[in-house]
Scaffold this active site. Structure first.
Site, PDB file in Angstrom:
ATOM      1  N   SER A   1       0.820  -1.211   0.000  1.00 44.77           N
ATOM      2  CA  SER A   1       0.000   0.000   0.000  1.00 44.77           C
ATOM      3  C   SER A   1       0.853   1.259   0.000  1.00 44.77           C
ATOM      4  O   SER A   1       0.341   2.336  -0.289  1.00 44.77           O
ATOM      5  CB  SER A   1      -0.972   0.016   1.189  1.00 44.77           C
TER       6      SER A   1
ATOM      7  N   HIS B   1      -3.334  -3.343  -5.977  1.00 42.96           N
ATOM      8  CA  HIS B   1      -3.595  -2.854  -4.630  1.00 42.96           C
ATOM      9  C   HIS B   1      -5.068  -3.020  -4.281  1.00 42.96           C
ATOM     10  O   HIS B   1      -5.931  -2.341  -4.830  1.00 42.96           O
ATOM     11  CB  HIS B   1      -3.173  -1.367  -4.568  1.00 42.96           C
TER      12      HIS B   1
END
Ligand code: NAD
Length: 730
Positions: free
Chosen positions: A443, A464
């Site tokens: 992240s 992601h």
């Protein structure tokens, strides 16, 4: 193009079959409405026709109106857009009323022809509104079918008579969840709710419809609202029984929408006002409120982002032109919170999964997450033991990298530590096919730097996910400096397989979503540090249309995560680090052991079960309250903190498509859906107004609110992000 077919059988029963060529689902177009109208006219005028069956040539009846038509409705009459919309809707109502009255003599209510809707499957939006004007609705017993009026979910309401007919048929109370929440039901539940009349085995649908048409009496064709003295179930607004319903509904709408969604309020007004007048006037009132909603830029913005652009991105609007890259076997590295979720959504989509962790116990714990979800679905009647066995059968747990052999995609979700990530990259690449694509779910770590551990950086990419993976619909795909087209295609095909919505962005600190969320959360904490009441901070966000305020968001994601990100960012930025005022709050809270919900103490107090108990009062001891904070300023600060970051991401080339910026914001962090996203919001207020707000905020609160050059330039030229005056962003 013929969208409706017409045939009359030997018994004088006409069948109008909806079958839009080249589409798997019928959607209503302007041409379709005209064709349907012409067929209804023909059936009513032909003395040989005794009655009509309206059905579909497809597995489903219809998905609704083509929302592109609705989104551009205002353009049909440039001189007077509202009149253009009003006239078009009035024509649709006239068609429904023609079906409903079916040629009968209005005085004697005799001589009409029975018209039955025979629904083989799903019937949504106008695909239910037209059947609601028929004399009977018969549906096939198809448990996968969904019947309902979900318009509210894209910022409009059922405007082709569905609002009035359903409310008058069921009463305001029973119609409320169907209209105000857009709740859909399978046929049996739709019958139980009184929305449709009959459910029959699929192979008997048309035979039963014909039987009903041939047996129908004059009285069967008269709608309750066309009978004298009809009393709407539950009572009208000025009836003692009906009154509390409307008070309650108003409260519900306001508490759910905080006044920012025009459609819910307009819908309620249409029902409230409509119930006090004759039916035909009620329909006219519905038309006016529907026009009012379509004239509000929020409706166009919501349809654009939540329907048109979201759909386009899911279909691969930004997919490179390379052959099919659908995933057969995915290796998930790390079976923690994220890896477990990624394994579940993949196996659930039919993909073979190898779930690897450093101990078998950890891998099994990750797999148990899927068991939990599947058991929950069975409990709610939405899953079966068979399905559970199939999904779990696709997840192989392991600690052995050799088991990754044959994986065409790897998704790495180990600890957020570059050394650990580099180590697992090397070990996995030693085993997987040379053609495999390797993705990291990091992240915060730049993809380009992580890809240095790879021997094939052109096959290295970021995928992601957001937490919880099974619920969050957005997946952010990140291209590193060397990422090649095939890796992008693979990531997009994977996201499509697991039925989520992708955006593709370029590599930069925090990519796109977190880049915008962090300043939003930070602005919330800055306000707290300045002495603004936490309730005011969160409520200002809710008044802007955010589902939760920034402080509640921090409590959910945890303050220690915030502290970790702050430390790493400060280390990377050195003297340029702008968030010391925020860190005063974050590190102090962490020092107090108030980490958020997970420690049952954060900006909120929690009970033992983790339920919020109100804001923590102790905060005021450290950050004394100041009176008189200005709500508009608080709102502007929270909004601009994220919107300006989205504009900068576009200027920097992290975002390359404003559609992705808007859809990503709504799905990624719940950015005010009514606005269509940050760029939609800027278009609604206009670049000029945005720059004026920035100038004021910059003067009072500093350079983080400086208007980006792009916005200033757009303001000077009168440009917008969307529409005819759209700015070109390379
Ligand atoms: P987590 O701590 O819950 O899980 C990490 C898992 O990786 C653990 O089960 C651990 O045993 C395993 N692991 C660690 N080193 C390993 C190794 N060398 N080999 C095999 N397995 C190993 O963490 P998480 O929250 O699932 O996050 C994982 C990744 O996803 C991180 O990069 C994180 O930044 C990212 N991410 C997290 C979130 C979030 O909300 N938690 C959201 C998006 C992305």
């Amino acid at each position: 193009m013929t969208e409706f077919h017409y045939a009359v059988d030997a018994d004088g029963v006409a069948t109008i079959t909806w079958d839009v060529p080249g589409k798997s689902m019928n959607v209503m177009s302007e041409a379709g409405l005209l064709q349907l109208g012409a067929h209804v006219d023909a059936a009513l005028a032909d003395p040989a026709v005794k009655g009509v069956i309206l059905t579909s040539g497809k597995a489903d009846f219809a998905g609704g109106m083509d929302l592109n038509v609705i989104a551009t409705a205002g353009q049909r009459n440039a001189a007077d857009p509202a009149k253009g919309i009003f006239d078009a809707i009035t024509a649709m109502h006239a068609l429904c009323r023609k079906i409903e009255l079916a040629g009968m003599d209005r005085k004697t209510q005799k001589g009409g022809k029975p018209i039955v809707a025979a629904l083989p499957g799903t019937a949504l939006g106008i695909g239910l509104e037209i059947p609601l004007s028929c004399h009977r609705i018969i549906a096939a017993d198809n448990p996968k079918a969904q019947i309902g009026l979900p318009e509210i979910k894209v910022g409009i309401f059922p405007g082709c008579g569905g609002t009035t007919r359903l409310a008058w048929k069921l009463g305001a109370m029973a119609a409320a969840p169907l209209l105000l929440e857009g709740k859909t039901n399978d046929p049996k539940k739709a019958k139980a709710a009184g929305v449709i009349d009959e459910v029959v085995p699929a192979d008997q649908l048309l035979a039963r419809a014909k039987e009903w048409v041939l047996g129908a009496k004059d009285a069967d064709l008269v709608k309750p609202w066309d009978t004298k003295g009809y009393k709407i179930p539950g009572g009208t607004p000025y009836h003692p029984a009906g009154f509390p319903t409307f008070v309650g509904a108003s409260v519900m709408v306001h508490s759910n929408t905080w006044g920012v969604y025009p459609a819910a309020k307009a819908l309620l007004s249409a029902v409230y006002e409509g119930m006090q007048v004759p039916f035909d006037t009620a329909i006219r009132i519905e038309t006016r409120w529907f026009t009012h909603v379509l004239m509000n830029p929020s409706a166009t913005a919501m349809i654009r982002s939540l329907f048109v652009n979201k759909g386009a991105l899911e279909k691969g609007a930004n997919r490179p032109n390379v052959p099919d890259e659908r995933v057969q076997k995915v290796g998930v590295l790390g079976a923690g919170m994220m890896g477990a979720g990624i394994a579940y959504v993949s196996a659930n989509a039919g993909i073979e999964v190898v779930l690897l962790d450093s101990t078998l116990e950890a891998a099994e714990k990750g797999k148990a997450y899927s068991t939990g979800i599947l058991d929950g679905a069975i409990k709610k009647g939405r899953g079966t033991e068979e399905k559970k066995a199939q999904v779990l059968g696709r997840i192989k747990t392991t600690t052995d990298y050799a088991d990754l052999e044959g994986c065409d995609l790897i998704v790495e979700a180990v600890f957020e530590d570059p050394a650990v990530k580099a180590d697992v990259t090397k070990k996995a690449e030693a085993v997987i096919p040379a053609t495999a694509i390797y993705a990291s779910n990091t992240s915060t770590l730049p993809i380009t730097s992580l890809s240095r551990a790879s021997v094939r950086p052109e096959q290295f990419i970021g995928i992601h996910f957001f937490s919880p993976v099974d619920k969050m619909m957005l997946v952010e795909i990140i291209k590193g400096a060397q990422t090649g087209e095939r890796a992008v295609a693979k990531a997009l095909d994977f996201v499509r397989q697991i039925r989520k919505t992708p955006i593709v962005v370029n590599d930069a600190r925090f990519f796109y979503a977190n880049r915008c969320i962090i300043p939003y959360i930070n602005e919330g904490m800055r306000l707290v540090a300045e002495g603004v009441a936490p309730a005011m901070v969160d409520h200002a966000a809710q008044l802007l249309g955010f589902p939760v305020g920034p402080l509640q968001l921090v409590d959910e994601t945890s303050l220690d995560l915030g502290a970790k990100i702050a430390k790493a960012t400060k280390a990377a930025m050195g003297n340029d680090y702008p968030d010391d005022a925020v860190d005063d709050v974050v590190f102090w809270m962490v020092g107090q052991g108030r980490l958020g919900r997970k420690s049952k103490a954060g900006f909120f107090d929690y009970d033992e079960a983790g339920k919020r108990q109100g804001y923590w009062h102790g905060l005021a001891d450290k950050f004394p309250r100041v009176d008189g904070a200005d709500l508009d300023t608080v709102k502007n600060r929270l909004m601009m903190a994220q919107v300006l970051e989205a504009v900068r991401a576009l200027e920097d080339g992290v975002l390359t498509d404003i559609r992705e910026g808007d859809v990503g914001a709504i799905l990624g962090w719940g950015f005010a859906p009514w606005s269509g996203g940050p760029f939609g919001w800027l278009d609604i207020i206009g670049a000029k107004q945005a720059v004026a707000i920035c100038d004021t905020l910059e003067a009072a609160h500093g350079a983080r609110f400086k208007a980006p050059a792009l916005l200033r330039d757009m303001a000077a030229k009168g440009q917008t992000f969307y529409g005819p005056k759209a700015v070109k962003v390379a």
